[in-house]
Write a protein that holds these residues in place. Structure first.
Motif, PDB file in Angstrom:
ATOM      1  N   ARG A 102     -32.597  12.557  32.396  1.00 47.65           N
ATOM      2  CA  ARG A 102     -31.790  11.949  33.461  1.00 47.65           C
ATOM      3  C   ARG A 102     -31.108  10.692  32.939  1.00 47.65           C
ATOM      4  O   ARG A 102     -31.611   9.974  32.087  1.00 47.65           O
ATOM      5  N   GLU A 125     -28.787  10.210  37.731  1.00 46.68           N
ATOM      6  CA  GLU A 125     -28.174  11.533  37.697  1.00 46.68           C
ATOM      7  C   GLU A 125     -28.856  12.403  36.640  1.00 46.68           C
ATOM      8  O   GLU A 125     -29.396  11.898  35.659  1.00 46.68           O
ATOM      9  N   ASN A 126     -28.792  13.710  36.848  1.00 41.49           N
ATOM     10  CA  ASN A 126     -29.332  14.618  35.848  1.00 41.49           C
ATOM     11  C   ASN A 126     -28.375  14.770  34.679  1.00 41.49           C
ATOM     12  O   ASN A 126     -27.156  14.690  34.852  1.00 41.49           O
ATOM     13  N   CYS A 150     -29.110   8.238  28.485  1.00 46.14           N
ATOM     14  CA  CYS A 150     -30.180   9.136  28.882  1.00 46.14           C
ATOM     15  C   CYS A 150     -31.338   9.105  27.896  1.00 46.14           C
ATOM     16  O   CYS A 150     -32.261   9.905  27.988  1.00 46.14           O
ATOM     17  N   THR A 178     -26.617  17.232  32.341  1.00 49.88           N
ATOM     18  CA  THR A 178     -26.325  18.664  32.426  1.00 49.88           C
ATOM     19  C   THR A 178     -25.505  19.110  31.227  1.00 49.88           C
ATOM     20  O   THR A 178     -24.994  18.298  30.445  1.00 49.88           O
ATOM     21  N   ASP A 198     -34.604  20.094  29.295  1.00 54.49           N
ATOM     22  CA  ASP A 198     -34.853  19.927  30.727  1.00 54.49           C
ATOM     23  C   ASP A 198     -35.334  18.509  31.032  1.00 54.49           C
ATOM     24  O   ASP A 198     -35.929  17.861  30.179  1.00 54.49           O
TER      25      ASP A 198
END
Lengths: 232, 322, 319, 525, 293
Positions: free
Chosen positions: D98, D103-104, D185, D106, D95
């Protein structure tokens, strides 16, 4: 007397350049006859084609048109063996006395090269060499020297000796004395005269000195702009 | 050699044909050599420890046109050259022309100052050395230059790197730059340029020295002396200009040599220029890069020669007027 | 020349000049005990055959000999001994007060420098004249010599014939109006007609500048035509010297006589033998091995005999 | 004039010197960790360039990571599960991750990455053979396999995760060149790849939400010349040394130690140098012959000359003690007399008296030792040892790609090569990737086609329990000890020098100090 | 023309000196070079006598110079002095091989082009131009890379590439000599082309070929060392370039083992120097005699 060597309507055009050719006419319809025992003088300004005519007659250059006739036959049609005969019968002696011999070879080697060329057995070399040296008036001690160690006149004599070894009938003399001192010039001219007397040589004497030509030649021609005229 | 009426057309036409021929032949050689090398070019697409399936190999082979017959490849090769397409390096993941462009500017930054400095200093010092070849000081200088001349460039580079960069800390250890500012680049280039200058200087020096020694013996030099010139005035008014003629042609040919010297210097100084590019391409058998580099270097050498011919004819009226 | 000189005081006085060359084969005696004077506006011809040392004398005066030469004697010019001058000092005289014309005009001129520049160069070097100005002067000189009609100034030596180049050299030699011009075989390698033209040119220059001329030549008839006095050299020595007409008209030395006999107009009568070695020259008179009149004395010693007050002298025992 | 010219020349050189030395590089602000490496980035292509791909593990962390004690744990994935049949692997994505553009991260990104790379990247092409389908379940990614692959988690510790929104527009992954910032990320992202300077710059990921690193930036300085790299370390231009699957040259260590400024970390290396044997040829196919070979090699000397003693003589069981389920097998021993005895007993005699042994079939033993140039010194030693046993050997030095080609066509007798940690662990683990004849690939020998061995490999791949794995692992090491398909020359050490100005170093067996944990913990002292 | 040019230039001051003046100063340097070179040749030829040990023998590695090992030992414990002495062989063989081939090709092409002129000349010189413009060192490196490990091949490649300057010089000399009248004399006497080329022209340009030959050996030696340094040489041979390569790849440089990398470097420099000294002084002497003759 029959002409040994004849130039029949010889023309020569020099070409320059590989792709874009430029032409220059050096000789135009030149005819000339050389006989044994006689000297023909050839005069003309520098660049008038005297030397070119000499070289054509000696077979060192090809005429652009016309032919050179040796003993009645066109030399361009001769077979290899006959051409060799012609080559030996017609010799040429050049102007530059110090350049006439290979500077890296002793006088002896230069002579021996010619002897081996005409297939004289080795045992006779020494004898032949001394023989020809006597003919041209050189002393034996010069044999071991190099061309740069002897004088211009001596060089010219060695060059003459080499030509004489082939027993030529005609010798083309291209300014043989113009680079020599007057005392040596006198010596060489007298030697040439004597040789002609002894051996019946025919000479084509190319020179720009009228005195030399008139001293040597029975008949004098003048080359002017590639054209030959007889002179009185 | 009295072809004074052989027109200028003949001269330049002949030259042009020669250069064209040279380019065609070298380019063809360029095509042939990599293909004559052993080893599958395809193996070089991948890095170490990569395990591949047969299909992807075949796929890549087709993509590179390696399954075509050789003459098809040859035709394609020429077609691409005319499009300035030097191929794609699967190794560096870029079009070869882009790679070479980005590398070449650095190598030129190294080579051109060295070439110019080496030429200017080499010819001047060499001319003086030849002029006073009997002078004890000059002899010492000549001996020094001779030592440099005789030392392999890479060895000189290594020693200077060790002494000046590491021991004395005067210069950076590697690369063309670290931050990229002009001063930083200058600092990085300093030592390699000095080494390469020495290297090209030593060659020009020796040639110029010999040339001056030869020329000063000519009659025109003696006549100039008889006119009242003496010393360096005589050298620079008369002999220098004549003696430099052979250097001009040699400089052009040296251009290829300098680029090759750059290869070693780039490797020693860890500089990412053409030299290292070729070296890496060689080790990894990166054909397109090798071919492209050769092509470009050849073109540069040929144009340098062309330039030298032009320059030569400007300086030597005998060529201009023939 | 406006300078007032006693006609009898020579402008150049060469005394006891000898030149030797060190070579691996031994010492070459190129010139020995050469002595002569040149007076103002006078032409002296140094005549001899190849290797007699006549050119060496000219080069020695100008200090233009190669490094292995050993020069003795004196060459006095305006109270200076030219042979003892430093290179820097002699270079102020070369081309300025004494100029020289070489025998190979096409090779003596720098092949890649415009002819005009080469003619004007002495002005720039000696008079520190600007380029443009010096070219202007040079152009003026050429037109005075009758060479102004062509755009000669911007051409190169290879575009000219030998005779033309020789004229360029003559022009160069006179541009600073020197006191002495040395012409070293100026006609060698030229056609007879051309040689005469060049000789005429030189005479013209002499008239224009009032310079003295040291003419070095092997061409006796040329020497006879343009010189006042003549000196005949043989094997490094002056064997006979005197007024031109006297030497050629009634030669005294056997060598001079033999040499004249070799001339075409006298029927190419050769001298027997060859020039001796310069490393081991004969004892005594150097001509004795070839001389028909040699005596015991000739083989041991030499003698210079002055014939009259006019400077006529001969190196022979006969007189 | 002349002296003027010389003054000119000298002053020109001096001017250069002064200008040059005045232009010392400017200091960058903040704490920057500089790592020197001989691994050269050749192209700024994240997918295409081998070493940039490895460097990018920091900016685009793989799903998995290896812990300092050699276990595989989640990195981008928080955790994972394997079904009992070993055919379904489920990875739960962490979790709060980013991308550096905000952006996250995923599970879609992960699925995209592997679908994409399997097609685009030759390095990931193996997935096409192993993975049948990748599914997304909320924040998890599910890999459905065609056949069991117990080393999938390890494989996934080597592949970078890519942002879908960037890469889905990229048609050809290997051809994407990017010298500027690359969206990642991890705690750090690549801000610039400067090949001219030989530096890869990392900056902090502004959207990083995990534990904050104690440094502001990282620079990877690449060096093509090892000596220059050593000098740079000594001069303090770089702070630490790192080489993938390699060590700092032992010969240069003493020099660093002498400065007193360096901490020298010594860890056992999972990979090592070995003598590869072409089992498909006579007489290498003869076990007796291989036995004799094993006794004929002076391991102590090689260890001393090649590694300055940093390491230990290997066991016959091949794999090094730092691997999981290591089994202590008999140590290799240098005993030339024993070697000769074995040869004699097996019928290898010098019957024609030329000083060279012949096989029992009467063929003189002339061996080709195929190497790449970096093994030159070791090869010289090897030839010497073989000579002592009465065999002649010829060294054939080739470049890398020729080595691959000749190795693939089994055109050699012996070869010297090296295993990497990853290579030792991947596939059926314990070095099997190098020997299984069904494997292909550039570094592998694939010389063993013994059914017993192949079966063992399959069993390991399908194993689900740890006990099972341990049993097979021991079986495999016993197989190596008995059959000697290759001879390890020594178990080396990974020597990693780093400047004492920095503390908190963490390293793992797979990537040494180049791991995300390290860059979160390392700090200026 | 340049030849006559010089010849005539000499007439002026020396018209009477018909002997070659030897420039002893130049010769002294050449003699020094020759001595140095002979020493190297002797060392190479009798390596087994001069070398204290077999260069393949292993002693304690990384020994500094001491009594037993005057130049110490390398990473394998090989005696460096012995390696150095044996290493001269490769350098010399490559140098000589390359230079022999280059000189042979260059001389033949130059002679034929210069003597026959015309189309043959155009063609041969066209080829020469092409070869001249090939970036040679990169090409040699590439070829050496895939043709290794035989150093003979390296020598052959260099030989096949480096004939161009010899060809050009020989051609221009041959052209000059061809114009002199003794060549015309030989033709007039009926000597064959081959006799004229090899007996009349060749001996007159040997003095130009010789320094070229020596300088080619020198550059081949440098190139061999460079190629070895890049690790592209023949690794099974002990060569100087290889020694430097090992010294730099195996920590000799960083650890300051100067006795490992300095001696081979100096050996290369010295042997090249010996050749270059001979070459240059011969070339310069040539110019001197040209002036005097």
């Amino acid at each position: 007397m029959l002409a040994i060597l004849k130039a029949a309507q010889v023309s020569k055009i020099h070409e320059h350049g590989l792709i874009f050719k430029k032409q220059r006419r050096v000789l135009a319809d030149v005819s000339l006859e050389l006989e044994e025992g006689r000297t023909i003088g050839l005069m003309g300004d520098s660049g008038s084609g005297k030397t070119t005519l000499g070289k054509i007659l000696a077979g060192l250059e090809r005429p652009s048109a016309g032919s050179v006739i040796f003993q009645g036959r066109d030399i361009s049609r001769l077979r290899a063996k006959e051409f060799l005969e012609f080559r030996r019968a017609v010799q040429m002696v050049f102007q530059d006395p110090e350049g006439s011999l290979n500077p890296r070879k002793s006088i002896e080697r230069s002579i021996h090269d010619v002897l081996s060329l005409i297939k004289i057995p080795k045992s006779e070399w020494k004898e032949r060499t001394l023989d020809i040296f006597e003919t041209v008036g050189l002393s034996e001690e010069l044999l071991c020297r190099n061309p740069c160690q002897i004088s211009g006149g001596q060089n010219q004599r060695v060059a003459l000796a080499r030509a004489l070894l082939l027993n030529p009938k005609v010798v083309i003399l291209d300014e043989p004395t113009s680079a020599l001192d007057i005392s040596v010039q006198a010596q060489v001219l007298n030697l040439l005269k004597n040789l002609q007397k002894d051996r019946g040589l025919g000479y084509l004497l190319i020179s720009h000195q009228p005195e030399v030509v008139s001293f040597m030649a029975q008949e004098v021609f003048v080359l002017n702009d590639g054209r030959l005229t007889k002179s009185n | 050699m009295s072809c004074t009426n052989g027109a200028t057309m003949t001269f330049s036409g002949k030259k042009a044909i020669r250069y064209l021929l040279a380019i065609i032949l070298i380019f063809s050689l360029n095509f042939a050599i990599p293909r004559a090398m052993p080893g599958d070019p395809l193996a070089n697409l991948l890095g170490e420890d990569v395990m591949l399936t047969e299909e992807s190999i075949a796929e890549l082979r087709a993509k590179m046109g390696l399954d075509l017959p050789l003459h098809h490849q040859f035709m394609a090769y020429w077609r691409d050259i005319f499009r300035f397409d030097l191929g794609y390096s699967y190794h560096l993941h870029s079009p070869v022309s882009a790679i070479i462009l980005s590398r070449m500017k650095w190598t030129l930054l190294l080579a051109i100052p060295s070439l110019i400095l080496g030429a200017v200093l080499g010819t001047l010092l060499g001319a003086l050395a030849g002029w006073k070849s009997r002078d004890a000081g000059q002899k010492f200088e000549t001996g020094l230059v001779l030592m440099i001349y005789c030392t392999p460039p890479y060895f000189l580079s290594l020693l200077s790197l060790y002494a000046l960069s590491f021991k004395l800390g005067l210069f950076p250890l590697k690369g063309f730059y670290s931050t990229g500012s002009a001063l930083d680049i200058a600092h990085h280039l300093m030592l390699p340029v000095i080494v390469m200058t020495l290297f090209s200087l030593s060659r020009n020096y020796m040639i110029m020295r010999g040339s001056v020694i030869q020329e000063r013996g000519n009659l025109y030099a003696a006549y100039a002396r008889a006119k009242g010139l003496y010393g360096e005035e005589l050298l620079f008014r008369h002999v220098f200009k004549n003696a430099i003629l052979p250097i001009i042609t040699l400089l052009a040919l040296d251009f290829g040599f300098i680029l090759s010297g750059a290869l070693f210097i780039e490797i020693v100084f860890s500089m990412n220029g053409m030299g290292n590019l070729i070296y890496d391409a060689l080790l990894s058998r990166d054909y397109p890069v090798l071919q492209g580099s050769f092509l470009v270097i050849t073109l540069m050498v040929v144009s340098a020669n062309l330039l030298a011919d032009l320059l030569y004819s400007r300086i030597d009226p005998r060529v201009r007027w023939q | 020349m406006s300078m007032c000189h006693d006609m009898n005081a020579p402008i150049l006085q060469v005394v006891g000049l000898s030149v030797r060359f060190e070579t691996p084969l031994g010492l070459v005696h190129a010139a020995e005990d050469v002595a002569f004077d040149i007076h103002e506006t006078e032409t002296l011809a140094l005549v001899g055959e190849t290797g007699c040392g006549k050119s060496v004398v000219a080069s020695a005066i100008m200090q233009l000999l190669p490094g292995n030469a050993v020069v003795d004697g004196k060459a006095l010019f305006s109270k200076m001994d030219l042979l003892k001058l430093e290179e820097k000092e002699i270079s102020r005289i070369r081309g300025n007060e004494i100029s020289i014309i070489f025998q190979n005009p096409s090779l003596s001129l720098n092949p890649i420098i415009e002819v005009g520049e080469q003619i004007a160069e002495p002005l720039q070097v000696h008079r520190k004249m600007a380029r443009r100005e010096s070219h202007h002067v040079a152009k003026g000189l050429l037109s005075r010599l009758g060479l102004g009609e062509r755009s000669l100034m911007s051409m190169y030596p290879f575009q000219f014939s030998g005779g033309m180049n020789q004229r360029v050299m003559i022009a160069t030699s006179m541009i600073l109006s020197p006191k002495i011009i040395i012409a070293d075989e100026p006609t060698k390698g030229l056609d007879r007609a051309l040689a005469r033209d060049v000789a005429a040119e030189i005479c013209k220059v002499m008239d224009l500048t009032g310079a003295s001329l040291l003419l070095i030549t092997h061409d006796i008839s040329l020497a006879g035509m343009i010189s006042d006095r003549i000196a005949v050299m043989y094997c490094g020595e002056i064997v006979e010297m005197g007024k031109c007409k006297e030497v050629l008209g009634e030669p005294l030395h056997p060598y001079t006589r033999a040499l004249l006999d070799c001339l075409p107009e006298r029927g190419f009568k050769p001298i027997p033998g060859a020039s001796p070695s310069m490393i081991h020259p004969p004892q005594g008179c150097k001509f004795h091995p070839r001389c028909p009149h040699k005596t015991q004395e000739c083989m041991q010693k030499q003698r210079i005999r002055k014939i009259d007050g006019d400077g006529r002298q001969v190196r022979c025992w006969q007189y | 004039m002349r002296s003027g010219l010389q003054y000119f020349a000298v002053s020109l050189l001096l001017a250069f010197l002064i200008l040059g030395t005045a232009a010392q590089g400017e200091e960058s602000s903040g704490t920057t960790l500089k790592i020197g490496t001989p691994n050269i980035v050749k192209s700024p292509s994240l997918v295409g360039d081998y070493y940039l791909g490895i460097f990018a593990h920091l900016s685009n962390p793989p799903l998995m990571k290896m812990t300092p004690d050699g276990k595989i744990e989640g990195l981008t994935a928080e955790s994972y599960e394997v079904s009992d049949d070993g055919l379904t692997w489920t990875f739960k994505i962490r979790d709060g991750l980013r991308w550096s553009d905000g952006e996250n991260v995923t599970s879609e990104d992960v699925k995209f990455t592997f679908d994409y790379l399997a097609k685009q990247d030759p390095n990931t092409a193996w997935m096409k053979d192993v993975v049948s389908e990748i599914l997304v379940q909320d924040d998890s990614v599910v890999f459905k396999l065609k056949k069991p692959d117990s080393s999938l988690n390890l494989e996934l510790a080597t592949h970078n995760v890519l942002p879908k929104h960037i890469w889905e527009k990229v048609e050809n992954a290997t051809e994407k060149i990017d010298e500027g910032e690359i969206v990642g990320c991890g705690p750090f992202v690549i801000s610039k790849t400067d090949l001219g300077a030989g530096i890869v710059y990392f900056k902090k990921n502004p959207y990083w939400t995990g534990a904050q690193p104690k440094i502001d930036a990282i620079e990877l300085h690449t060096f093509s010349n090892m000596d220059v790299l050593s000098l740079a370390l000594e001069k303090g231009e770089v702070d630490a040394y790192w080489k993938y699957a390699g060590t700092y040259p032992a010969a240069n260590v003493q020099k660093l130690k002498d400065t007193g400024k360096f901490e020298i970390e010594e860890k056992p290396n999972v990979g090592f140098a070995m003598l590869g044997i072409n089992l498909k040829r006579e007489p290498m196919s003869d076990l007796k012959f291989r036995e004799a070979l094993a006794y004929g090699i002076n391991y102590e000397e090689i260890l001393k000359l090649d590694a300055q003693g940093y390491g230990q003589v290997a066991n016959r069981g091949f794999v090094s003690p730092s691997m999981a389920y290591f089994k202590e097998t008999e140590q290799l021993k240098y005993d030339p007399d024993q070697a000769k005895k074995i040869l004699a007993e097996a019928g290898y005699k010098d019957s024609d008296g030329d000083g060279v042994l012949e096989t029992p079939q009467g063929k003189a033993i002339k061996l080709t030792l195929l190497i790449q140039s970096s093994y030159q010194r070791m090869a010289e030693l090897m030839v010497d040892y073989l000579k002592a046993l009465g065999m002649t050997a010829e060294i054939k030095t080739v470049d890398q790609s020729t080595w691959y080609t000749l190795k693939e066509s089994f055109d050699y007798d012996l070869t010297l090569t090296r295993t990497t940690p990853w290579g030792m662990m991947v596939y059926a683990n314990w070095g099997s990737a190098y020997f299984d004849s069904r494997r292909t690939g550039q570094g592998v020998l694939r010389t063993v086609d013994d059914p017993e061995y192949l079966k063992l490999c399959d069993q390991i791949m399908a194993a689900t329990s740890k006990d099972q794995l341990e049993e097979y692992a021991h079986e495999m090491q016993d197989y190596y000890a008995k059959n000697l398909p290759a001879i390890p020359l020594y178990w080396g050490e990974v020597i990693t020098p780093y400047n004492k100005d920095w503390t908190g170093w963490v390293s793992n067996p797979l990537y040494g100090i180049y791991n995300a944990d390290n860059f979160l913990s390392v700090q200026k002292a | 023309m340049a030849g006559d040019f010089k010849r005539m230039a000499s007439c002026k001051a020396t018209e009477w000196v018909k002997i070659r003046r030897l420039d002893m100063r130049g010769l002294r340097m050449a003699l020094f070079g020759l001595l140095l070179f002979l020493t190297i040749i002797v060392l190479a030829a009798f390596s087994d006598i001069f070398a204290p040990y077999d260069p393949w023998n292993r002693f304690e590695p990384f020994l500094a110079p001491c009594r037993e090992h005057i130049l110490g030992t390398n990473d394998l414990g090989n005696d460096i002095l012995s390696e150095l002495i044996y290493g001269s062989r490769v350098s010399l063989i490559v140098g000589f091989g390359a230079a022999l081939m280059a000189t042979l090709i260059g001389t033949l092409i130059g002679l034929f082009a210069g003597y026959f002129r015309g189309l043959i000349d155009e063609m041969l010189m066209g080829i020469t131009d092409v070869f001249l413009m090939i970036p040679q060192i990169p090409l040699i490196i590439i070829l050496a890379a895939f043709l290794r490990p035989s150093f003979w091949l390296v020598a052959l490649i260099m030989g096949a590439l480096w004939w161009t300057s010899t060809a050009r010089v020989v051609r221009s000399k041959a052209m000059q000599i061809r114009e002199t009248s003794f060549i015309e004399c030989s033709r007039s006497l009926g000597f064959s082309h081959m006799h004229i080329i090899f007996s009349d022209i060749l001996p007159n340009i040997l003095h130009v070929i010789m320094p070229k030959f020596l300088l080619t050996i020198a550059s081949a030696m440098i190139s061999e060392a460079s190629i070895s340094f890049l690790g592209l040489g023949d690794p099974t041979m002990k060569s100087w370039g290889m020694m430097i390569n090992f010294a730099f790849t195996r920590g000799g440089f960083i650890n300051g083992y100067w006795w490992w990398y300095l001696p081979p470097g100096l050996c290369i420099t010295l042997s090249v120097l010996s050749l270059v000294l001979m070459g240059f002084s011969l070339e310069e002497r040539e110019e001197e005699t040209m002036r005097i003759e």
